[in-house]
Design a protein around this motif. Structure first.
Motif, PDB file in Angstrom:
ATOM      1  N   UNK A   1      -8.400  -1.037  -2.710  1.00 28.74           N
ATOM      2  CA  UNK A   1      -8.070  -0.186  -1.957  1.00 28.74           C
ATOM      3  C   UNK A   1      -6.809  -0.701  -1.723  1.00 28.74           C
ATOM      4  N   UNK A   2      -6.015  -1.688  -0.992  1.00 26.07           N
ATOM      5  CA  UNK A   2      -5.095  -1.945   0.005  1.00 26.07           C
ATOM      6  C   UNK A   2      -3.935  -2.327  -1.291  1.00 26.07           C
ATOM      7  N   UNK A   3      -4.014  -1.864  -2.818  1.00 25.92           N
ATOM      8  CA  UNK A   3      -2.701  -1.437  -3.921  1.00 25.92           C
ATOM      9  C   UNK A   3      -2.585   0.072  -3.421  1.00 25.92           C
ATOM     10  N   UNK A   4      -3.450   0.371  -3.801  1.00 29.08           N
ATOM     11  CA  UNK A   4      -3.304   2.032  -3.043  1.00 29.08           C
ATOM     12  C   UNK A   4      -2.538   2.532  -1.863  1.00 29.08           C
ATOM     13  N   UNK A   5      -3.081   1.818  -0.933  1.00 33.08           N
ATOM     14  CA  UNK A   5      -2.385   1.996   0.592  1.00 33.08           C
ATOM     15  C   UNK A   5      -0.527   1.440   0.073  1.00 33.08           C
ATOM     16  N   UNK A   6      -0.661   0.575  -0.747  1.00 34.21           N
ATOM     17  CA  UNK A   6       1.111  -0.250  -1.093  1.00 34.21           C
ATOM     18  C   UNK A   6       2.033   1.300  -1.604  1.00 34.21           C
ATOM     19  N   UNK A   7       1.444   1.506  -2.567  1.00 36.19           N
ATOM     20  CA  UNK A   7       1.728   2.933  -3.372  1.00 36.19           C
ATOM     21  C   UNK A   7       2.033   3.846  -2.947  1.00 36.19           C
ATOM     22  N   UNK A   8       1.391   4.087  -1.714  1.00 33.07           N
ATOM     23  CA  UNK A   8       0.739   5.375  -1.022  1.00 33.07           C
ATOM     24  C   UNK A   8       2.181   5.466   0.426  1.00 33.07           C
ATOM     25  N   UNK A   9       1.715   3.864   0.711  1.00 35.62           N
ATOM     26  CA  UNK A   9       3.315   4.233   1.295  1.00 35.62           C
ATOM     27  C   UNK A   9       4.582   3.434   1.588  1.00 35.62           C
ATOM     28  N   UNK A  10       4.708   3.229   0.586  1.00 34.83           N
ATOM     29  CA  UNK A  10       6.418   3.283  -0.578  1.00 34.83           C
ATOM     30  C   UNK A  10       6.713   5.223  -1.117  1.00 34.83           C
ATOM     31  N   UNK A  11       5.905   5.624  -1.456  1.00 37.10           N
ATOM     32  CA  UNK A  11       5.866   6.702  -2.142  1.00 37.10           C
ATOM     33  C   UNK A  11       6.384   7.256  -0.699  1.00 37.10           C
ATOM     34  N   UNK A  12       5.352   7.853   0.927  1.00 36.68           N
ATOM     35  CA  UNK A  12       6.137   7.987   1.807  1.00 36.68           C
ATOM     36  C   UNK A  12       7.171   7.809   2.405  1.00 36.68           C
ATOM     37  N   UNK A  13       8.173   6.571   1.994  1.00 42.23           N
ATOM     38  CA  UNK A  13       9.643   6.274   2.448  1.00 42.23           C
ATOM     39  C   UNK A  13       9.140   5.091   2.846  1.00 42.23           C
TER      40      UNK A  13
END
Ligand SMILES: NC(=O)c1ccc[n+]([C@@H]2O[C@H](COP(=O)([O-])OP(=O)(O)OC[C@H]3O[C@@H](n4cnc5c(N)ncnc54)[C@H](OP(=O)(O)O)[C@@H]3O)[C@@H](O)[C@H]2O)c1
Length: 243
Positions: free
Chosen positions: A18-30
């Motif tokens: 879950x943490x890795x998915x959050x990292x990716x998602x927040x990075x995608x959001x800039x």
């Protein structure tokens, strides 16, 4: 402009699941995302490469006070600010209350509760207006249809209560504090192909395991500007496990 452009985030336990998915998602959001890991160094480095943008892996044990404080200090010293803290690092050990040891209690509470407290405490000192603190909880703090979760479930209840109470402390400063309370999600911690999965599915209104990305979507919304009036809340994402 992306929703989190210019924001700096810290995600604990970001190397897997879950943490890795959050990292990716927040990075995608800039956002610029600093994330912690302990043992999964190869996965952490691969994630930093794949995620692109400004994603920074930091080896830091949530059970170690100095490690956690150093991560928050790095956000400020090297990136100038801290806007978002996601406490996702978590450990589980299922053991019956009559067989549980103090060692198990201390190690689970040391990461899940003490580690979360240390990160929230350090982050709250440096966050400004618009800050976001998001704890990853578990429905086991409310509902647990299986034995063995007295330590883990109570640690996650503590995390949700800590967020609720801290919302009162930080609301006047424009900082929100919430818990995303997760049900069965397919990760190393809780595999959908495990021997207990069939029993888990029977407890759910939507009988399937969740995806880490679904949790990350909820976290990204809480981290963003349109959730500013949501604080002290526990948001469930559990396929109706607690319905
Ligand atoms: N999966 C589920 O069904 C479920 C349900 C309810 C709640 N949750 C919660 O969701 C969160 C993420 O769980 P997950 O399913 O993604 O677990 P996971 O697949 O086991 O991943 C755990 C992550 O936490 C990190 N971690 C573990 N101990 C740490 C420590 N002492 N310091 C820093 N990082 C540490 C691990 O890093 P390393 O590998 O580098 O050590 C890894 O990145 C946890 O808080 C968990 O309790 C999960």
């Amino acid at each position: 402009m992306k929703a989190l452009e210019g924001r700096v985030a810290v995600v604990t336990g970001g190397s897997r699941g879950i943490g890795a998915a959050i990292v990716k998602r927040l990075a995608e959001e800039g956002a610029t995302v600093l994330f912690t890991y302990v043992s999964s160094e190869a996965a952490a480095l691969a994630l930093a490469r794949e995620a692109g943008g400004a994603v920074v892996p930091l080896k830091a044990d949530s059970g170690n006070v100095e490690d956690v404080r150093r991560v928050i200090a790095t956000a400020i010293d090297e990136h100038g600010r801290l806007d978002i803290l996601v406490n996702s690092a978590g450990v589980v050990e299922l053991v019956s209350i009559d067989e549980a040891t103090l060692e198990a209690f201390d190690s689970i509470y040391g990461v899940n509760v003490r580690g979360t407290f240390v990160a929230m405490n350090a982050a709250a000192k440096v966050m400004g207006e618009g800050g976001r603190i998001i704890n990853i909880g578990s429905i086991s703090s409310d509902v647990m249809p299986f034995p063995g979760a007295s330590i883990y479930g109570s640690s996650k209840a503590a995390v949700a209560a800590m967020a609720r109470c801290a919302a009162r402390d930080l609301g006047p400063r424009g900082i929100t504090v919430n818990t995303v309370q997760v049900g069965p999600v397919d990760t190393d911690m809780n595999r959908e192909d495990s021997e207990w999965a069939a029993g888990v599915l029977r407890t759910m209104a939507i009988p399937r395991y969740g995806r880490p990305e679904e949790v990350a979507d909820m976290v990204a919304w809480l981290a963003g500007p349109t959730s500013a009036f949501v604080t002290g809340s526990t948001l469930r994402i559990d396929g109706g496990s607690a319905a």
